[in-house]
Design a protein around this motif. Structure first.
Motif, PDB file in Angstrom:
ATOM      1  N   GLY A   1      37.886  50.070  48.652  1.00  0.00           N
ATOM      2  CA  GLY A   1      36.951  48.962  48.635  1.00  0.00           C
ATOM      3  C   GLY A   1      37.624  47.618  48.650  1.00  0.00           C
ATOM      4  O   GLY A   1      38.785  47.483  49.050  1.00  0.00           O
ATOM      5  N   TRP A   2      36.873  46.610  48.189  1.00  0.00           N
ATOM      6  CA  TRP A   2      37.276  45.215  48.307  1.00  0.00           C
ATOM      7  C   TRP A   2      37.125  44.468  46.991  1.00  0.00           C
ATOM      8  O   TRP A   2      36.139  44.644  46.286  1.00  0.00           O
ATOM      9  N   TYR A   3      38.121  43.621  46.732  1.00  0.00           N
ATOM     10  CA  TYR A   3      38.084  42.663  45.646  1.00  0.00           C
ATOM     11  C   TYR A   3      38.331  41.291  46.257  1.00  0.00           C
ATOM     12  O   TYR A   3      38.762  41.174  47.395  1.00  0.00           O
ATOM     13  N   ARG A   4      38.066  40.253  45.482  1.00  0.00           N
ATOM     14  CA  ARG A   4      38.350  38.901  45.946  1.00  0.00           C
ATOM     15  C   ARG A   4      38.822  38.039  44.790  1.00  0.00           C
ATOM     16  O   ARG A   4      38.518  38.302  43.638  1.00  0.00           O
ATOM     17  N   GLN A   5      39.569  36.996  45.165  1.00  0.00           N
ATOM     18  CA  GLN A   5      40.080  36.063  44.168  1.00  0.00           C
ATOM     19  C   GLN A   5      40.001  34.659  44.720  1.00  0.00           C
ATOM     20  O   GLN A   5      40.642  34.337  45.721  1.00  0.00           O
ATOM     21  N   ALA A   6      39.206  33.840  44.056  1.00  0.00           N
ATOM     22  CA  ALA A   6      39.093  32.435  44.416  1.00  0.00           C
ATOM     23  C   ALA A   6      40.127  31.636  43.626  1.00  0.00           C
ATOM     24  O   ALA A   6      40.593  32.085  42.569  1.00  0.00           O
ATOM     25  N   PRO A   7      40.501  30.450  44.091  1.00  0.00           N
ATOM     26  CA  PRO A   7      41.494  29.637  43.383  1.00  0.00           C
ATOM     27  C   PRO A   7      41.080  29.388  41.938  1.00  0.00           C
ATOM     28  O   PRO A   7      39.944  28.991  41.663  1.00  0.00           O
ATOM     29  N   GLY A   8      42.000  29.656  41.017  1.00  0.00           N
ATOM     30  CA  GLY A   8      41.736  29.429  39.607  1.00  0.00           C
ATOM     31  C   GLY A   8      40.849  30.464  38.953  1.00  0.00           C
ATOM     32  O   GLY A   8      40.485  30.309  37.773  1.00  0.00           O
ATOM     33  N   GLN A   9      40.496  31.500  39.700  1.00  0.00           N
ATOM     34  CA  GLN A   9      39.602  32.530  39.182  1.00  0.00           C
ATOM     35  C   GLN A   9      40.326  33.872  39.099  1.00  0.00           C
ATOM     36  O   GLN A   9      41.357  34.088  39.733  1.00  0.00           O
TER      37      GLN A   9
END
Length: 120
Positions: free
Chosen positions: A35-43
């Protein structure tokens, strides 16, 4: 031993669509989950969608907009992202729980990540 290669990220306007792909290769006997994960700046990195033998799981924030599909025979997983919002902007990582030909214990692997930017 296992490589996960993502593709399909890019820049898209709000309301637009993108399709991410992830291909797994290596000494793979089987994949229990992908599957998929995500990471936004500072998160922190967060779950987006996962497909396993017991079903699929989506983050509440993407339900109804994102669809995960998996081609087990090809060790591939896709993420169709529709109605994209600026808050979907992040680096998206492919994740797989893999059983190797050399070990009976499943191990997690990550791709290098692909940037998705939603902006006008």
């Amino acid at each position: 031993q296992v490589q996960l290669v993502e593709s399909g990220g890019g820049l898209v306007q709000p309301g637009g669509s993108l399709r991410l792909s992830c291909a797994a290769s290596g000494n793979i006997l089987g994949i229990q989950r992908m599957g998929w994960y995500r990471q936004a700046p500072g998160q922190q990195r967060e779950l987006v969608a996962i497909d396993s033998d017991s079903g699929t799981t989506y983050a509440d924030s993407v339900k109804g907009r994102f669809t995960i599909t998996r081609e087990s025979a090809k060790s591939m997983v896709y993420l169709q992202m529709n109605s994209l919002k600026p808050e979907d902007t992040a680096v998206y990582y492919c994740n797989a729980l893999v059983v190797l030909t050399t070990s009976p214990l499943p191990s997690p692997y990550w791709g290098q990540g692909t940037q998705v930017t939603v902006s006008s």
